[in-house]
Design a protein around this motif. Sequence first.
Motif, short mmCIF file in Angstrom:
data_model
loop_
_atom_site.label_atom_id
_atom_site.label_comp_id
_atom_site.label_asym_id
_atom_site.label_seq_id
_atom_site.Cartn_x
_atom_site.Cartn_y
_atom_site.Cartn_z
N LEU A 1 -58.38 51.33 -33.45
CA LEU A 1 -57.96 50.30 -32.50
C LEU A 1 -58.86 49.08 -32.52
O LEU A 1 -58.56 48.08 -31.86
CB LEU A 1 -57.94 50.90 -31.09
CG LEU A 1 -57.05 52.15 -30.90
CD1 LEU A 1 -57.18 52.68 -29.49
CD2 LEU A 1 -55.61 51.84 -31.24
N ILE A 2 -59.98 49.18 -33.25
CA ILE A 2 -60.95 48.08 -33.33
C ILE A 2 -60.74 47.36 -34.65
O ILE A 2 -60.63 47.98 -35.71
CB ILE A 2 -62.39 48.61 -33.23
CG1 ILE A 2 -62.57 49.38 -31.92
CG2 ILE A 2 -63.39 47.47 -33.31
CD1 ILE A 2 -63.92 50.06 -31.81
N PRO B 1 -69.91 46.16 -36.86
CA PRO B 1 -71.10 46.73 -36.19
C PRO B 1 -70.76 47.67 -35.04
O PRO B 1 -71.44 48.67 -34.84
CB PRO B 1 -71.84 45.47 -35.71
CG PRO B 1 -71.41 44.39 -36.64
CD PRO B 1 -69.98 44.69 -36.96
N LEU B 2 -69.69 47.34 -34.30
CA LEU B 2 -69.28 48.23 -33.21
C LEU B 2 -68.77 49.54 -33.76
O LEU B 2 -69.06 50.62 -33.22
CB LEU B 2 -68.20 47.54 -32.38
CG LEU B 2 -67.69 48.32 -31.16
CD1 LEU B 2 -68.82 48.63 -30.20
CD2 LEU B 2 -66.57 47.54 -30.46
N LYS B 3 -68.01 49.49 -34.86
CA LYS B 3 -67.54 50.72 -35.50
C LYS B 3 -68.73 51.56 -35.99
O LYS B 3 -68.73 52.79 -35.85
CB LYS B 3 -66.63 50.39 -36.68
CG LYS B 3 -65.25 49.90 -36.30
CD LYS B 3 -64.38 49.80 -37.53
CE LYS B 3 -62.94 49.48 -37.17
NZ LYS B 3 -62.04 49.49 -38.33
N HIS C 1 -65.08 53.57 -41.78
CA HIS C 1 -65.58 54.41 -40.69
C HIS C 1 -64.52 55.39 -40.15
O HIS C 1 -64.82 56.58 -39.94
CB HIS C 1 -66.14 53.54 -39.56
CG HIS C 1 -67.45 52.90 -39.92
ND1 HIS C 1 -68.63 53.62 -39.99
CD2 HIS C 1 -67.77 51.63 -40.23
CE1 HIS C 1 -69.62 52.80 -40.32
NE2 HIS C 1 -69.13 51.60 -40.49
N PRO C 2 -63.27 54.97 -39.91
CA PRO C 2 -62.26 55.96 -39.50
C PRO C 2 -62.04 57.05 -40.55
O PRO C 2 -61.92 58.24 -40.20
CB PRO C 2 -60.99 55.12 -39.29
CG PRO C 2 -61.47 53.74 -39.07
CD PRO C 2 -62.72 53.60 -39.89
N LEU C 3 -61.97 56.66 -41.81
CA LEU C 3 -61.80 57.65 -42.87
C LEU C 3 -62.95 58.66 -42.87
O LEU C 3 -62.74 59.86 -43.04
CB LEU C 3 -61.72 56.96 -44.24
CG LEU C 3 -60.43 56.22 -44.55
CD1 LEU C 3 -60.60 55.40 -45.83
CD2 LEU C 3 -59.27 57.19 -44.70
N PHE C 4 -64.15 58.16 -42.67
CA PHE C 4 -65.33 59.03 -42.66
C PHE C 4 -65.24 60.04 -41.52
O PHE C 4 -65.54 61.22 -41.69
CB PHE C 4 -66.59 58.18 -42.54
CG PHE C 4 -67.85 58.89 -42.92
CD1 PHE C 4 -68.32 58.86 -44.22
CD2 PHE C 4 -68.56 59.62 -41.99
CE1 PHE C 4 -69.47 59.53 -44.58
CE2 PHE C 4 -69.72 60.28 -42.33
CZ PHE C 4 -70.18 60.24 -43.63
#
Length: 542
Positions: free
Chosen positions: A25-26, A32-34, A120-123
Amino acid sequence: MSGWMDHLTIAPIVIPLLAGTLMLLIGERRRPLKAAFGMTSALLQLASALLLLLLADGAIGGTDEAAVRVYRLGDWPSLFGIVLVLDRLSALILVLTAVLGLAALTFSLAHWQRAGAHFHPLFQFQLMGLNGAFLTGDLFNLFVFFEVMLAASYGLALHGSGIARVRAGLHYVAINLVASLLFLIGVSMIYGLAGTLNMADLAGRIAGLRTEDRALVEVGAAILGIAFLIKAGMWPLGFWLPTTYAAAGTASAAIISILSKVGIYAVLRLWLLMFGESAGDSAGFGGAWLMIGGLLTIAFGSLAVLATQNMARLAGASVLVSSGTLLAAIGTGQVAVTGGALFYLTSSVLAIAAFFLVIELIERGREVGADVLAVTREAFGDDEDADEEEEMGLAIPGTMAVLGMGFISCALLLAGLPPLSGFLAKFAMLAPLLGSGDGVSATTWALLAALILSGLATVIAMTRTGIDVFWASPAAQVPRVQVSEVVPIVLLLALCLALTIQAGPVMRYMEATAQSLHAPRDYVRSVVPAPRAPERAEKGRP
């Protein structure tokens, strides 16, 4: 035990699921927030995994004895609902996954998170799939978590683009789709004949099958085993592994390297549950093939280690040697050897991940093809620099000294040389076989020779690579290394050192884990409780 501790078993699945969903959603501009969410998630997963390890070992929770913890989603009975099961084995691999996840994610913050979209989501979904595969108690949800894990690994393997990465990644996708098809075929055959997919329930039903049904269940288990062994990289099914791991981004390769151990975990868990000593005529089914396949994989991996001139492929070939060693050790069917194999699994996972990270930093300042050029000059005696004045007392830059120490540590661990944990793990596997009172069998001699020769091959390959990298063709300039890239390597190698120093307590845990795997009565009774006898009616009441 009550309260939040009751729900701790599902935390390693829920934490990365929520983190990954929130990251979607980001926008990508708010990386950096992710990264902050990702690091928080990784730290929470490590904390929960450590607590679960203590619970599985009986160190906390108000009891001195280890217990199998069962989490029934929706409080449905185990035979009808989704069930998660925590024991010593799943807790151990959860901790390994959390440590690798934290190390790889920290390393990626310097560069790899910016190499492509949705890293980051994939990770996080990768970690979710891994944790779910280690916790699930039935074959259907094992397939579900396998697919979640593989879908995320496809994205990570292709992350950063590039022709070589895309080509290797597409091969990786195609091979794993075939493995998924075999998984479904094997599971369908087992369910059609045994009537259940719950692992603990399967363990109780195998012995009671009719002869004709037993043969078909064994065929289904063999097909299912092929799917797992493709993931484990057993010869001749593991030809894809070195190329894929070499082409993947460094942070991706470090976390993807544990995917081969998912296949090892599944084989170890299901083989000892379905075909253990209580399986009747099916007891020990496939053990000889595990031993033979493991020895052939060690041989193939050792040849690949010697043949490669690329450090990333060398790391991939080391994964094959590790998988072959574990498969051969499991195939012996001995409790003490399985304990040593679990020690080896822990040490090799940490060492290989550290090696992938070290390779990225070493090659950063070197020209493309430097390894091949160095070998060519060595073979043909190129005297290009023979007339140059030899420079004496050249100072080694601090960065290269640190990377060199990391490289040497990885070499010692992967080769199994004393005094580090790689040597102790191999000794723990061989000592029960060589010290048995029944004499030394031919398979024991074969395993001994395979471990010695694979260690020798690794020593030769790592020595040759070290000479080429640090002496024959050093980096044109000292690579720029950030603190966030060095810290994960130091962490992984420090854990290997801790395994060496605390080998006694670690081996006691591994031996207890092996005993519970070979005698899974507590596992089965915890997941599928025996029906209670009907209570006798009170006097005067019906």
